[in-house]
Scaffold this motif. Structure first.
Motif, PDB file in Angstrom:
ATOM      1  N   TYR A 578      32.876  -0.410  20.843  1.00 17.21           N
ATOM      2  CA  TYR A 578      34.011   0.045  20.026  1.00 17.21           C
ATOM      3  C   TYR A 578      34.644  -1.115  19.266  1.00 17.21           C
ATOM      4  O   TYR A 578      35.110  -0.939  18.139  1.00 17.21           O
ATOM      5  CB  TYR A 578      35.034   0.747  20.913  1.00 17.21           C
ATOM      6  CG  TYR A 578      34.471   1.978  21.592  1.00 17.21           C
ATOM      7  CD1 TYR A 578      34.137   3.110  20.853  1.00 17.21           C
ATOM      8  CD2 TYR A 578      34.249   2.005  22.966  1.00 17.21           C
ATOM      9  CE1 TYR A 578      33.607   4.234  21.470  1.00 17.21           C
ATOM     10  CE2 TYR A 578      33.720   3.128  23.592  1.00 17.21           C
ATOM     11  CZ  TYR A 578      33.398   4.239  22.834  1.00 17.21           C
ATOM     12  OH  TYR A 578      32.871   5.350  23.447  1.00 17.21           O
ATOM     13  N   ALA A 624      42.927   3.041  17.261  1.00 16.41           N
ATOM     14  CA  ALA A 624      41.797   2.612  18.090  1.00 16.41           C
ATOM     15  C   ALA A 624      42.065   1.235  18.685  1.00 16.41           C
ATOM     16  O   ALA A 624      41.773   0.985  19.870  1.00 16.41           O
ATOM     17  CB  ALA A 624      40.516   2.591  17.258  1.00 16.41           C
ATOM     18  N   GLU A 645      37.797   6.343  26.128  1.00 12.98           N
ATOM     19  CA  GLU A 645      36.599   6.608  25.314  1.00 12.98           C
ATOM     20  C   GLU A 645      36.761   7.873  24.484  1.00 12.98           C
ATOM     21  O   GLU A 645      36.318   7.929  23.330  1.00 12.98           O
ATOM     22  CB  GLU A 645      35.360   6.704  26.216  1.00 12.98           C
ATOM     23  CG  GLU A 645      35.009   5.373  26.871  1.00 12.98           C
ATOM     24  CD  GLU A 645      33.515   5.191  27.022  1.00 12.98           C
ATOM     25  OE1 GLU A 645      32.808   5.360  26.018  1.00 12.98           O
ATOM     26  OE2 GLU A 645      33.078   4.878  28.136  1.00 12.98           O
ATOM     27  N   LEU A 648      38.907   6.907  21.559  1.00 12.75           N
ATOM     28  CA  LEU A 648      38.196   6.039  20.623  1.00 12.75           C
ATOM     29  C   LEU A 648      37.152   6.816  19.826  1.00 12.75           C
ATOM     30  O   LEU A 648      37.012   6.626  18.616  1.00 12.75           O
ATOM     31  CB  LEU A 648      37.539   4.891  21.388  1.00 12.75           C
ATOM     32  CG  LEU A 648      38.521   3.841  21.914  1.00 12.75           C
ATOM     33  CD1 LEU A 648      37.862   2.971  22.974  1.00 12.75           C
ATOM     34  CD2 LEU A 648      39.053   2.974  20.779  1.00 12.75           C
ATOM     35  N   GLN A 649      36.423   7.688  20.489  1.00  8.35           N
ATOM     36  CA  GLN A 649      35.424   8.476  19.770  1.00  8.35           C
ATOM     37  C   GLN A 649      36.091   9.411  18.764  1.00  8.35           C
ATOM     38  O   GLN A 649      35.598   9.588  17.640  1.00  8.35           O
ATOM     39  CB  GLN A 649      34.575   9.262  20.769  1.00  8.35           C
ATOM     40  CG  GLN A 649      33.636   8.374  21.572  1.00  8.35           C
ATOM     41  CD  GLN A 649      32.825   9.145  22.601  1.00  8.35           C
ATOM     42  OE1 GLN A 649      32.606  10.340  22.467  1.00  8.35           O
ATOM     43  NE2 GLN A 649      32.388   8.446  23.649  1.00  8.35           N
TER      44      GLN A 649
END
Length: 821
Positions: A578, A624, A645, A648-649
């Protein structure tokens, strides 16, 4: 064979590839012009270039290297062309003040194309401790217990004892320094209080939030004269004075330059300087109950008493509410939410010149003062309210999903419920990360003007999504009003936060990127200032640095795209991929930003659909970054990783969507086919990422449905009543019981599979299970209590028909009535 020309004669293809790779490498690292010159000479030498080629390449490089010659031969020509074509953006005075107010921070790193992850890792990330924890567990907890939100809505106001308690415990003086009798709280402490109050009652949170946001206390603390501070701050701290701040007008919301309220300086009969004020304001929170109005007007000094000319500009003053000519006593009805939001007007109100905040020296500096303070206030209040609200929805929806059954199964186990529940959990984690990251900057002395706009816009929008999902999950329990309803009031009030401190449409389409790209860019604003000031040397230095900056980010964007960020220097650990995506997206964003600046010029701020998409990229890069910062700062907790996660995705899916929109809609004649064709196709094939998958969403949703440490950490700061007769207290009690009872149900299911019990729903077979010695008497009693609690928890309020008799509100508008008559 001679060395000169060896690549051209023996390995021309290899040589060309090496030359291109060398150029890309120099561009990637941002090499200086002198290094490029040496590299060009080496390439020419190794390829045995003809003398004419040496001249064609060498002369321009020498001109570029020798600044005095460069300014005469190149820069003066560029300046002349730019002025002649008039393609540079015109910046109004209000825009200039807004651009120069506040500070740049992480936003500048993200626009740089090469964010410094080591520097970002050093940014503070603090949790509440010490004095603020005592205040949260003491006065905040107590005032939450004193408020029944349903009764507040019925009565149209907080109870008097709550008002008295807020004054007594100095809730209105949280940001006032201790030496003036306030609590002297940090931005984090202020944020924590607002977030927790928001989980109990919106009107309660707003009533406390507004005096501690942009208004008289903050303006006085920063700009007030010593006499003003000594007089007003102690009274504001203990509630003897209730403040409001009157800025918005019928014809001037986001456009403060359109303000019609006026002040005129004049000399009274006794020789003292006074100001005659006339205003008409609306949407002013607490105005009707205020004792002192902060007021923004356009100030004129026709006789030049202050020695600053006639038109002084926007000025902030303090006006006693009881002054002759002040008109109060009316309220707006914002979505039926019972906080004081009011109109106010003033007719020939006369105040002393010393009522200017900061004294006469600050006449005309009001817009600057407001912009500097807004960057701080916008970082705290609405992000805290939205984050508290999202965590509250997560706790409520998670409990309900485990309590409510359909077809013999808890609804939280249905994939249709998991999907919105995962969004709520992911948004809650992300918003908490953004909240703490942002207020940490404020407490470090930064006034993050662009980041504050990002935080306000995205927190209110994401809460809107979270509360919508919560309403869908609770269904009938969410739409049936009454004491048992936990979401309806929050849902109803959601649009209010969307409209204040800069309406969200404007914030996205104009402020975040439209102003932010100029504010955060290392060279753009300096170039504009140099041109405006006729500073050719300053323009020359910034312009050619800007050219190198664009070249570097073009090379970085290309190489990071080809390697999916693997060439970037990033931290290791579970989130390494990331970090790579942030570096990659930052380079692409920075190059595309410069492309937009260079292509649209002064027309960029009118391209609000495009600037809105750029704003989305910058927003989600920031969110993010904040999410990664939280995950790292909290010690990379394994059970938190699915939430980080997921967030972030989701963030990179939004970034991808925004870039796709930019490529599809960019209107640069020569480059348009390139962006709409090959680049868009490559972007789709090599995307930053898609939405979180179902497996990850299942993990996120599951954590909200189980009582325990994880759920408590994810919903930290939510006020949870211990009284099981209160709606949320009832949910919490029932969740604990049904979770414990699930162990008993497993015994019954196991017995059914072993054919010791007939088929059927486990709760319906409890008595037979007891008789068959499958479960104990204690197990049976637990099931009975759990099912009774479940049945009680899913009930909704109902009312007698006569209780629906409504007192209709009759709107009152003196101007409209006068016009109609």
């Amino acid at each position: 064979m001679e060395l000169n020309g060896i690549l051209a004669e023996s390995y021309p293809t290899v040589g060309a590839i090496l030359a291109v790779l060398g150029a890309l490498t120099l561009g990637f690292v941002g090499a200086k012009l002198i290094v490029w010159t040496v590299f060009a000479a080496a390439v020419l030498f190794l390829f045995g270039a003809h003398p004419i080629v040496w001249i064609i390449v060498g002369v321009p490089l020498v001109i570029l290297l020798v600044k005095p010659i460069r300014r005469i031969l190149i820069t003066n020509t560029i300046v002349g062309i730019l002025k002649k074509l008039n393609i540079l953006p015109e910046i109004s005075e209000t825009e200039r003040v807004a651009l120069e107010a506040g500070s740049t921070w992480v936003d500048k790193e993200l626009l740089s194309g090469k964010p410094d992850f080591k520097a970002l890792a050093r940014e503070p990330y603090k949790k509440a401790a010490g004095e603020i924890t005592e205040f949260l567990n003491g006065p905040v907890e107590k005032v939450c217990a004193m408020v029944d939100d349903w009764e507040v809505y019925k009565d149209g106001d907080l109870p008097q004892e709550v008002w008295d308690y807020l004054k007594k415990e100095k809730f209105f003086g949280m940001i006032i320094p201790k030496e003036y009798g306030g609590l002297g709280f940090s931005a984090l402490a202020n944020s924590e209080v607002v977030a927790k109050l928001s989980t109990r009652s919106g009107p309660l949170a707003i009533t406390v939030m507004v005096p501690n946001s942009l208004g008289p206390a903050e303006l006085l603390a920063h700009y007030g004269t010593q006499a003003q501070k000594d007089h007003y701050l102690p009274r504001l701290a203990d509630g003897r004075e209730i403040p409001c701040f009157a800025l918005t007008e019928p014809g001037a919301g986001s456009d403060a330059g359109g303000m019609q309220s006026t002040g005129v300086v004049f000399k009274d009969d006794d020789g003292s300087l006074k100001i005659r004020l006339n205003w008409e304001k609306r949407y002013i929170t607490l105005a009707a109950v205020s004792t002192v109005l902060g007021l923004a007007v356009k100030l004129r000094d026709p006789d030049n008493h202050l020695g600053k000319g006639e038109d002084l500009g926007i000025t902030c003053l303090l006006v006693p509410s009881k002054a002759d000519g002040v008109v109060l006593g009316q309220r707006h009805n914002p979505m039926g939410v019972p906080f004081y939001n009011c109109p106010t007007s003033g007719n020939d109100v006369v105040v002393d010149i010393d009522q200017i905040i900061g004294g006469p020296d600050y006449a005309g500096r009001g817009w600057q003062m407001l912009m500097e303070c807004l960057a701080v206030g916008r970082s705290i209040s609405l992000p805290a309210q939205s984050t508290g609200g999202a965590k509250y929805v997560a706790r409520v929806a998670g409990a309900y999903s485990a309590i409510r059954k359909q077809f013999g199964l808890e609804i939280g186990k249905f994939e249709g419920i998991e999907e919105p529940l995962a969004r709520i959990g992911g948004f809650s984690y992300l918003l908490e990360a953004s909240r703490i990251f942002t207020v940490g900057a404020v407490d470090s002395g930064i006034k993050p003007s662009v980041v504050s706009a990002i935080a306000k816009y995205n927190s209110t929008e994401l809460f809107r999504k979270a509360i919508n999902d919560g309403m869908d999950i609770l269904g009938g329990a969410a739409i049936s009003r009454g004491k048992r309803n936990l979401l309806a009031n929050g849902y109803i009030s959601t649009p209010i936060g969307i409209t204040v401190e800069g309406a969200n449409i404007l914030t996205r389409s104009m402020i975040i990127f439209g102003q932010g790209v100029i504010r955060c860019h290392p060279y753009a604003y300096q170039e504009l200032k140099a041109l405006t000031d006729g500073d050719v040397k300053g323009f020359d230095d910034n312009f050619f640095s800007h050219v190198g900056f664009v070249n570097r980010n073009l090379c970085r964007a290309l190489l990071l795209s080809l390697t999916r960020g693997r060439l970037a220097s990033t931290p290791g650990g579970p989130m390494k991929k990331y970090y790579r995506k942030i570096a990659w997206a930052s380079a692409s964003f920075s190059f595309m930003s410069d492309l937009a600046l260079g292509s649209y010029g002064g027309g960029l701020k009118l391209r609000e659909k495009i600037t809105g998409r750029y704003a989305d990229v910058l927003s989600w890069l920031y969110l993010a970054t904040a999410t990664l910062h939280r995950f790292e700062a909290e010690g990379r907790k394994k059970d938190h990783q699915p939430y980080a996660e997921w967030a972030l995705q989701y963030a990179f899916a939004q970034i991808q969507e925004a870039f796709d929109g930019i490529y599809e809609n960019i209107e640069i004649p020569v480059l348009r086919p390139l962006f709409r064709g090959p680049i868009k196709i490559w972007s789709r094939l090599n995307s930053f990422g898609g939405m979180p998958n179902d497996h990850l969403g299942r993990k996120v949703a599951a954590g909200l449905c189980k009582p325990g440490q994880l759920r408590d950490e994810l919903t930290y700061g939510v006020y949870v009543p211990t009284d099981v007769n209160e709606a949320l207290g009832r949910y919490e009690h029932t969740l604990k019981l049904v979770t414990e009872a699930n162990g008993v149900y497993k015994k019954i299911v196991k017995a059914i599979k072993a054919k010791k019990l007939p088929r059927g729903k486990p709760d319906a077979l409890a008595k037979k299970a007891l008789e068959a010695n499958v479960i104990t008497k204690e197990d049976f009693d637990l099931v009975q209590r759990a099912e009774a609690a479940r049945d009680d928890a899913i009930q909704v309020d109902s009312f007698k028909l006569e209780e629906f008799a409504t007192n209709l509100l009759t709107p009152h508008n003196e101007k409209a009535e006068a016009a109609n008559s």
